[in-house]
Design a protein around this motif. Structure first.
Motif, PDB file in Angstrom:
ATOM      1  N   VAL A  62     -13.922   0.225  -7.043  1.00 49.66           N
ATOM      2  CA  VAL A  62     -12.758   0.579  -6.224  1.00 49.66           C
ATOM      3  C   VAL A  62     -12.629  -0.366  -5.034  1.00 49.66           C
ATOM      4  O   VAL A  62     -11.522  -0.788  -4.681  1.00 49.66           O
ATOM      5  CB  VAL A  62     -12.832   2.056  -5.778  1.00 49.66           C
ATOM      6  N   HIS A 103     -10.226   7.363 -10.934  1.00 49.21           N
ATOM      7  CA  HIS A 103      -8.863   6.832 -10.938  1.00 49.21           C
ATOM      8  C   HIS A 103      -8.559   6.277  -9.556  1.00 49.21           C
ATOM      9  O   HIS A 103      -8.943   6.875  -8.542  1.00 49.21           O
ATOM     10  CB  HIS A 103      -7.848   7.938 -11.249  1.00 49.21           C
ATOM     11  N   CYS A 104      -7.841   5.177  -9.505  1.00 48.46           N
ATOM     12  CA  CYS A 104      -7.416   4.588  -8.231  1.00 48.46           C
ATOM     13  C   CYS A 104      -6.044   3.965  -8.458  1.00 48.46           C
ATOM     14  O   CYS A 104      -5.902   3.110  -9.343  1.00 48.46           O
ATOM     15  CB  CYS A 104      -8.433   3.551  -7.766  1.00 48.46           C
ATOM     16  N   ARG A 105      -5.055   4.409  -7.695  1.00 48.00           N
ATOM     17  CA  ARG A 105      -3.687   3.936  -7.878  1.00 48.00           C
ATOM     18  C   ARG A 105      -3.050   3.682  -6.519  1.00 48.00           C
ATOM     19  O   ARG A 105      -3.284   4.428  -5.562  1.00 48.00           O
ATOM     20  CB  ARG A 105      -2.898   4.994  -8.629  1.00 48.00           C
ATOM     21  N   ARG A 106      -2.238   2.643  -6.449  1.00 55.75           N
ATOM     22  CA  ARG A 106      -1.526   2.338  -5.216  1.00 55.75           C
ATOM     23  C   ARG A 106      -0.029   2.354  -5.491  1.00 55.75           C
ATOM     24  O   ARG A 106       0.421   1.891  -6.537  1.00 55.75           O
ATOM     25  CB  ARG A 106      -1.920   0.969  -4.683  1.00 55.75           C
ATOM     26  N   ASP A 107       0.723   2.900  -4.539  1.00 59.72           N
ATOM     27  CA  ASP A 107       2.181   2.813  -4.577  1.00 59.72           C
ATOM     28  C   ASP A 107       2.673   2.631  -3.150  1.00 59.72           C
ATOM     29  O   ASP A 107       1.865   2.400  -2.241  1.00 59.72           O
ATOM     30  CB  ASP A 107       2.802   4.040  -5.256  1.00 59.72           C
ATOM     31  N   TRP A 150      -8.258  14.980  -6.550  1.00 58.79           N
ATOM     32  CA  TRP A 150      -7.657  13.755  -6.031  1.00 58.79           C
ATOM     33  C   TRP A 150      -7.361  13.864  -4.539  1.00 58.79           C
ATOM     34  O   TRP A 150      -7.280  14.949  -3.971  1.00 58.79           O
ATOM     35  CB  TRP A 150      -6.362  13.431  -6.797  1.00 58.79           C
ATOM     36  N   VAL A 159      -2.624   5.047  -1.237  1.00 61.84           N
ATOM     37  CA  VAL A 159      -3.588   4.945  -2.334  1.00 61.84           C
ATOM     38  C   VAL A 159      -4.020   6.353  -2.721  1.00 61.84           C
ATOM     39  O   VAL A 159      -4.300   7.180  -1.852  1.00 61.84           O
ATOM     40  CB  VAL A 159      -4.819   4.108  -1.903  1.00 61.84           C
ATOM     41  N   THR A 160      -4.059   6.607  -4.018  1.00 63.42           N
ATOM     42  CA  THR A 160      -4.570   7.882  -4.519  1.00 63.42           C
ATOM     43  C   THR A 160      -5.857   7.617  -5.271  1.00 63.42           C
ATOM     44  O   THR A 160      -5.910   6.736  -6.137  1.00 63.42           O
ATOM     45  CB  THR A 160      -3.553   8.579  -5.439  1.00 63.42           C
ATOM     46  N   ARG A 215     -10.791  -3.445  -5.955  1.00 66.10           N
ATOM     47  CA  ARG A 215      -9.361  -3.170  -6.110  1.00 66.10           C
ATOM     48  C   ARG A 215      -8.682  -3.071  -4.745  1.00 66.10           C
ATOM     49  O   ARG A 215      -7.598  -3.615  -4.535  1.00 66.10           O
ATOM     50  CB  ARG A 215      -9.175  -1.887  -6.904  1.00 66.10           C
ATOM     51  N   ARG A 248      -4.902  11.593  -1.525  1.00 62.71           N
ATOM     52  CA  ARG A 248      -3.959  10.532  -1.217  1.00 62.71           C
ATOM     53  C   ARG A 248      -4.216  10.056   0.199  1.00 62.71           C
ATOM     54  O   ARG A 248      -4.260  10.853   1.131  1.00 62.71           O
ATOM     55  CB  ARG A 248      -2.541  11.036  -1.320  1.00 62.71           C
ATOM     56  N   TRP A 304      -5.739  -5.408  -3.064  1.00 70.05           N
ATOM     57  CA  TRP A 304      -4.502  -4.837  -2.502  1.00 70.05           C
ATOM     58  C   TRP A 304      -4.364  -5.121  -1.006  1.00 70.05           C
ATOM     59  O   TRP A 304      -3.441  -4.663  -0.376  1.00 70.05           O
ATOM     60  CB  TRP A 304      -4.455  -3.343  -2.744  1.00 70.05           C
TER      61      TRP A 304
END
Length: 135
Positions: free
Chosen positions: A17, A58-62, A130, A66-67, A20, A132, A24
């Protein structure tokens, strides 16, 4: 990122993570908060996952942040953290054999550092916990 549920996977999850988050271009403070949240979520998932099973990070960016989520096969939901109260030394068991059993602050840390957090049940019977983080 699926991985074997063992105490060692906390460090592996963080390494993956962290790379990542650096890609970012998150600053050091944001990565530090993410590290604390991830460590708590992974440790909790490992503690409820039977030996030989795996968890998934899980690791997601929008545009909102980041979540970070950790899926485990256990259907039990985490308990909501108790209201945050500063512990008194009389509340802690400082005997050498029980010194590490004074925990229970993990989800309070996650809640304090997150813009939002929750649990999503999985059709398989497990769940994703999770958080955020604003970036």
């Amino acid at each position: 990122m699926p991985m074997s549920a063992s105490p060692a996977c906390v460090g592996l999850a963080w390494s993956l993570v962290e790379q990542r988050l650096i890609t970012w271009r998150l600053d050091e403070d944001a990565r530090y908060d993410a590290h604390l949240v991830l460590a708590e979520l992974v440790a909790n998932a490992v503690s409820v996952t039977p030996a030989g099973r795996s968890i998934t990070v899980h690791c997601r960016r929008d545009e909102d942040g980041v979540t970070i989520g950790v899926a485990d096969p256990c259907p039990g939901l985490p308990r909501a953290p108790a209201p945050l109260v500063e512990p008194d030394l009389d509340d802690l068991d400082l005997d050498e054999e029980n010194f590490d059993d004074n925990g229970g602050w993990g989800l309070s840390i996650v809640t304090a550092l997150s813009a939002a957090c929750g649990v999503t049940p999985l059709a398989s019977g497990g769940k994703v916990v999770w958080a955020r983080l604003k970036t």
